[in-house]
Design an enzyme around this catalytic site. Structure first.
Site, PDB file in Angstrom:
ATOM      1  CD1 TRP A 151      40.262  39.508  42.490  1.00 14.05           C
ATOM      2  CD2 TRP A 151      40.398  37.166  42.806  1.00 14.05           C
ATOM      3  NE1 TRP A 151      41.404  39.618  42.592  1.00 14.05           N
ATOM      4  CE2 TRP A 151      41.318  38.494  43.121  1.00 14.05           C
ATOM      5  CE3 TRP A 151      41.087  36.534  43.283  1.00 14.05           C
ATOM      6  CZ2 TRP A 151      43.389  37.788  43.467  1.00 14.05           C
ATOM      7  CZ3 TRP A 151      41.557  35.827  43.460  1.00 14.05           C
ATOM      8  CH2 TRP A 151      42.940  36.516  43.764  1.00 14.05           C
ATOM      9  CG  ASP A 183      35.208  38.146  46.534  1.00 13.43           C
ATOM     10  OD1 ASP A 183      35.806  39.006  47.446  1.00 13.43           O
ATOM     11  OD2 ASP A 183      35.610  37.739  45.946  1.00 13.43           O
ATOM     12  CE  LYS A 217      43.246  42.366  48.039  1.00 12.96           C
ATOM     13  NZ  LYS A 217      42.810  40.847  47.207  1.00 12.96           N
TER      14      LYS A 217
HETATM   15  C1  LIG Z   1      42.502  39.297  46.594  1.00  7.57           C
HETATM   16  C2  LIG Z   1      41.057  39.155  46.676  1.00  7.57           C
HETATM   17  C3  LIG Z   1      40.607  37.655  46.107  1.00  7.57           C
HETATM   18  C4  LIG Z   1      41.630  36.453  46.640  1.00  7.57           C
HETATM   19  O1  LIG Z   1      41.451  36.609  48.628  1.00  7.57           O
HETATM   20  P1  LIG Z   1      42.226  35.449  48.735  1.00  7.57           P
HETATM   21  O2  LIG Z   1      42.716  36.389  50.204  1.00  7.57           O
HETATM   22  O3  LIG Z   1      44.070  36.034  48.834  1.00  7.57           O
HETATM   23  O4  LIG Z   1      41.835  34.226  48.906  1.00  7.57           O
HETATM   24  C5  LIG Z   1      39.373  37.250  46.578  1.00  7.57           C
HETATM   25  N1  LIG Z   1      38.320  37.797  45.620  1.00  7.57           N
HETATM   26  C6  LIG Z   1      38.891  39.529  45.589  1.00  7.57           C
HETATM   27  C7  LIG Z   1      37.454  40.319  45.370  1.00  7.57           C
HETATM   28  C8  LIG Z   1      40.318  39.978  45.611  1.00  7.57           C
HETATM   29  O5  LIG Z   1      40.131  41.239  45.602  1.00  7.57           O
END
Ligand SMILES: *Cc1c(COP(=O)(O)O)cnc(C)c1O
Length: 361
Positions: free
Chosen positions: A101, A172, A196
């Site tokens: 990511w 993030d 998540k």
């Molecule tokens: C799942 C995830 C993403 C992507 O998320 P989306 O909502 O599908 O765009 C980005 N960064 C991390 C750390 C993730 O776990």
């Protein structure tokens, strides 16, 4: 009804009370004679829900007055672009890449402007660690430093925060937001897709330090500008009502369990139990991530052969446990054990792991 134990990486397991509340309220939301998703997003029912969700997040994360909460569509991936579009202001940004990511984030930043890698967790072709402060080459004039606090695919996690001086830290936190108490004041901006740890897909939380709202260029499409969301309480256009509703239900549950402190106790119990099972069967299970970088949300481990990994996944499924196959770029087994997964669920997996190692080792 037979619910399985769900180790999916995202969308992921939700707390049962959050789902039960949604079921109970679906046809008639609080005596209004219709579901919440049939209400106007400008009506009093939704307004109250919006305020409650934002209030719960602010309370549970201890978000200070210096910061503002925004709710934005487009997932965390949209933030890979919005962060540089709003915050670069003609400068270059530093990215610490520690997984799939964060590689996605720096790639998108380079589409928008200038970005450089200021540190990496890669050893060979795999991400297995979080680099130490002394290994970072930070630019003191950078627009911001970007990190991914938990690496969902490779299973590593920051257990310290980089010191960035006056340069804002952008994180993030999609896969570990609210896993434990966090000092929000240390961050210039935090973003997290809800699916998540705090809800379902469709909405992303952005927590921005208010002074950074001044960096956004004037000439930019409305929905890509953070100030648009800040000025309209994220209601400049139709907000995804159901994802906001589910986030409220999940946050109510977090609060009822005792908040971020209780989540940390719960998550450390689960992660410690799982890694202990890996370590006591070290001739059978291999954890590729360095010990002090191990993730409490997505523990990853390998078995001696890929055939055994397949067998592990299929026998676990027969025992009522799903979602354990690792991501294709990391391989192996990944047990995603976000807040909603209970210590009892993980204890069941641990028992299965010990038995499987004994039978197949
Ligand atoms: C799942 C995830 C993403 C992507 O998320 P989306 O909502 O599908 O765009 C980005 N960064 C991390 C750390 C993730 O776990």
């Amino acid at each position: 009804m037979a619910r399985v134990i769900n180790f999916n990486p995202g969308p992921a397991a939700l707390p049962l009370p959050a789902l039960e509340l949604a079921r109970d309220e679906l046809l008639d939301y609080q005596g209004s004679g219709m579901s919440i998703v049939e209400h106007s997003h400008r009506g009093p029912e939704y307004e109250a829900l919006h305020a409650e969700t934002k209030g719960l997040l602010t309370e549970l994360m201890g978000i200070p007055d210096t910061h503002q909460v925004l709710f934005i569509q487009g997932g965390a991936t949209m933030q890979f672009a919005m962060v540089p579009m709003n915050l670069l202001a003609g400068k270059s940004a530093d990215y610490i890449t520690t997984g799939v990511w964060s590689e996605g984030a720096i790639k998108e930043a380079k589409v928008v402007g200038e970005a450089r890698e200021a540190g990496t967790g890669k050893v060979g072709d795999k991400f297995v660690r979080i680099p130490k402060q002394s290994e970072l080459s930070l630019d003191p004039n950078a627009a911001y430093v970007h990190i991914t606090t938990n690496n969902t695919v490779f299973g590593s996690q920051y257990h310290w925060l980089p010191e960035t001086g006056d340069v804002p830290l952008v994180a993030d936190m999609s896969s570990d937001i609210l896993w434990k108490p966090m000092d929000v004041s240390k961050f210039g901006l935090i973003y997290a897709g809800a699916q998540k740890n705090i809800g379902i897909s469709g909405i992303t939380v952005v927590i921005i330090r208010k002074d950074l709202l001044e960096r956004t260029p004037k000439k930019m499409p409305k929905l890509l500008r953070y100030p648009t969301y800040a000025e309209n309480d994220s209601l400049q256009n139709t907000i995804p009502v159901f994802p906001m509703y589910m986030m409220r239900n999940v946050l109510r549950w977090v609060k009822s369990e005792g908040g971020a402190e209780a989540m940390e106790t719960r998550n450390r119990t689960k992660g410690d139990a799982l890694y202990a099972a890996v370590d006591r069967n070290a001739s059978f299970y291999l954890a590729p991530v360095e010990k002090d970088s191990r993730s409490y949300m997505n523990p990853v481990f390998r078995l001696p052969t890929e055939d055994l990994e397949k067998k592990f996944v299929s026998e676990a499924k027969k025992a009522g446990m799903v979602g354990l196959k690792g991501h294709r770029s990391a391989g192996g087994i990944r047990a995603s054990i976000y807040n909603a997964v209970s210590p009892a669920d993980v204890a069941k997996l641990v028992e299965f792991m010990d038995g499987f190692a004994k039978a197949n080792g």
